[in-house]
Design a protein around this motif. Sequence first.
Motif, mmCIF file in Angstrom:
data_model
loop_
_atom_site.group_PDB
_atom_site.id
_atom_site.type_symbol
_atom_site.label_atom_id
_atom_site.label_comp_id
_atom_site.label_asym_id
_atom_site.label_seq_id
_atom_site.Cartn_x
_atom_site.Cartn_y
_atom_site.Cartn_z
ATOM 1 N N ALA A 257 29.857 -41.358 19.053
ATOM 2 C CA ALA A 257 28.816 -41.276 18.018
ATOM 3 C C ALA A 257 29.333 -40.572 16.770
ATOM 4 N N GLN A 258 30.154 -39.543 16.950
ATOM 5 C CA GLN A 258 30.708 -38.836 15.801
ATOM 6 C C GLN A 258 31.680 -39.725 15.024
ATOM 7 N N ARG A 259 32.476 -40.494 15.737
ATOM 8 C CA ARG A 259 33.395 -41.419 15.050
ATOM 9 C C ARG A 259 32.618 -42.486 14.284
ATOM 10 N N ALA A 260 31.526 -42.956 14.874
ATOM 11 C CA ALA A 260 30.706 -43.955 14.187
ATOM 12 C C ALA A 260 30.072 -43.374 12.931
ATOM 13 N N LEU A 261 29.601 -42.123 13.005
ATOM 14 C CA LEU A 261 29.014 -41.477 11.828
ATOM 15 C C LEU A 261 30.065 -41.295 10.739
ATOM 16 N N ASP A 262 31.245 -40.826 11.115
ATOM 17 C CA ASP A 262 32.317 -40.643 10.129
ATOM 18 C C ASP A 262 32.652 -41.968 9.441
ATOM 19 N N ALA A 263 32.746 -43.044 10.230
ATOM 20 C CA ALA A 263 33.081 -44.346 9.658
ATOM 21 C C ALA A 263 31.989 -44.826 8.707
ATOM 22 N N ARG A 264 30.746 -44.563 9.075
ATOM 23 C CA ARG A 264 29.620 -44.983 8.225
ATOM 24 C C ARG A 264 29.631 -44.237 6.892
ATOM 25 N N LEU A 265 29.875 -42.941 6.933
ATOM 26 C CA LEU A 265 29.923 -42.157 5.702
ATOM 27 C C LEU A 265 31.141 -42.536 4.864
ATOM 28 N N ASP A 266 32.271 -42.750 5.520
ATOM 29 C CA ASP A 266 33.475 -43.167 4.797
ATOM 30 C C ASP A 266 33.239 -44.499 4.088
ATOM 31 N N HIS A 272 32.499 -35.852 3.579
ATOM 32 C CA HIS A 272 31.693 -35.155 4.573
ATOM 33 C C HIS A 272 32.512 -34.102 5.304
ATOM 34 N N ALA A 273 31.790 -33.139 5.867
ATOM 35 C CA ALA A 273 32.394 -32.062 6.652
ATOM 36 C C ALA A 273 31.455 -31.740 7.803
ATOM 37 N N ARG A 274 31.986 -31.061 8.799
ATOM 38 C CA ARG A 274 31.206 -30.740 9.995
ATOM 39 C C ARG A 274 31.242 -29.237 10.236
ATOM 40 N N HIS A 275 30.099 -28.665 10.602
ATOM 41 C CA HIS A 275 30.010 -27.235 10.885
ATOM 42 C C HIS A 275 29.366 -27.032 12.252
ATOM 43 N N VAL A 276 30.000 -26.220 13.098
ATOM 44 C CA VAL A 276 29.444 -25.851 14.393
ATOM 45 C C VAL A 276 29.034 -24.384 14.319
ATOM 46 N N LEU A 277 27.974 -24.009 15.012
ATOM 47 C CA LEU A 277 27.345 -22.700 14.802
ATOM 48 C C LEU A 277 28.226 -21.500 15.129
ATOM 49 N N ASP A 278 29.316 -21.687 15.871
ATOM 50 C CA ASP A 278 30.195 -20.548 16.127
ATOM 51 C C ASP A 278 31.316 -20.442 15.097
ATOM 52 N N GLU A 279 31.247 -21.237 14.036
ATOM 53 C CA GLU A 279 32.258 -21.210 12.969
ATOM 54 C C GLU A 279 31.721 -20.461 11.748
ATOM 55 N N PRO A 280 32.603 -19.924 10.890
ATOM 56 C CA PRO A 280 32.149 -19.258 9.667
ATOM 57 C C PRO A 280 31.407 -20.231 8.750
ATOM 58 N N LEU A 281 30.410 -19.709 8.027
ATOM 59 C CA LEU A 281 29.612 -20.568 7.158
ATOM 60 C C LEU A 281 30.441 -21.243 6.075
ATOM 61 N N ASP A 282 31.518 -20.591 5.647
ATOM 62 C CA ASP A 282 32.305 -21.151 4.561
ATOM 63 C C ASP A 282 33.299 -22.206 5.025
ATOM 64 N N GLN A 283 33.404 -22.427 6.333
ATOM 65 C CA GLN A 283 34.402 -23.369 6.843
ATOM 66 C C GLN A 283 34.202 -24.783 6.276
ATOM 67 N N PRO A 284 32.982 -25.363 6.299
ATOM 68 C CA PRO A 284 32.837 -26.706 5.722
ATOM 69 C C PRO A 284 33.027 -26.717 4.207
ATOM 70 N N LEU A 285 32.706 -25.613 3.549
ATOM 71 C CA LEU A 285 32.882 -25.562 2.093
ATOM 72 C C LEU A 285 34.356 -25.559 1.726
ATOM 73 N N ARG A 286 35.184 -24.976 2.573
ATOM 74 C CA ARG A 286 36.625 -25.000 2.316
ATOM 75 C C ARG A 286 37.161 -26.426 2.453
ATOM 76 N N GLN A 287 36.591 -27.198 3.357
ATOM 77 C CA GLN A 287 36.986 -28.591 3.455
ATOM 78 C C GLN A 287 36.600 -29.373 2.204
#
Length: 295
Positions: A257-266, A272-287
């Motif tokens: 499902a994640q690969r399908a979402l990435d392909a759709r957005l591409d 696009h970027a992905r953030h998981v709750l145990d990661e720093p808030l700035d992690q997707p912004l750095r991407q």
Amino acid sequence: MAPALIPPDVRSRLQGLRLDARRAMGGKGIGAHRSRSRGAGLEFSQYRAYEPGDEPRQIDWKLYARSDRFFVREAERESPLTVWLLLDASASMAQPDRAHPARRRMDAAKGIAACVAELALRQGDRFGMIGLREDGLQLLPPSHGPRGRDRLWLALHALEAQGGFPQDGRLGAAWERIAAQDLVVLLSDGFDDGAVALAERLAAAGREVLFVQVLTTDERDFPFDGGHLFRDPETGETLPGDGRAMRNDYLQRFAEAQRALDARLDAAGIVHARHVLDEPLDQPLRQLFAPPERT
């Protein structure tokens, strides 16, 4: 007092990040974005044919004397950007981590939105917010400066996740407000087709769209053992099952499902970027916003 949306360590790491858009932006005033504006500018760019509404002082009269045609000097100028923060506020965004019940998906989305607004504030850009919920959109018109940030923080703190994602008929305010030259940052879990379709529609209409998917660690790791009752927070539907027996199949389906979402957005040209709750808030912004490394 409401808790700070941006932890001190995250705020310090925002240094060096810069909001930028791929296309040239138009606007008024002095900001941090290069744009091709119609009017007097800071640096000559090109000539173009005169159009009704152009100021006479923009006409190059020497060129007119040689060609007997009106041309205006088009300049590039530093122009502020308007950033729209679109937050999925459907019930699934209230999902917490099983190991950390106080850590909700919506809290992370609010924190990331506040970080984007902080970057916009530092650059002299404008920022507004739309909370996307089926019972109506919660709109905060764009503003700038510290007072604008304070209003945004109040709106973010007040935004609660409930119900489903709004149907197309309720999204009119987004279409009316978001101009073609604006930057859109959409934060969602990506599980509702309506949120992805909204991003695609905005991109197809020429808007610059960035999509940040916010996930719980439970969704990434599926740490369930033994009997468990899984419940959809938006529909109320339940699914009983044995966590250990379901894990491998779930992880395979989730990855697909994640690969399908990435392909759709591409395919829609949406960064696009992905953030998981145990990661720093700035992690997707750095991407999304970190300057490219020099080689």
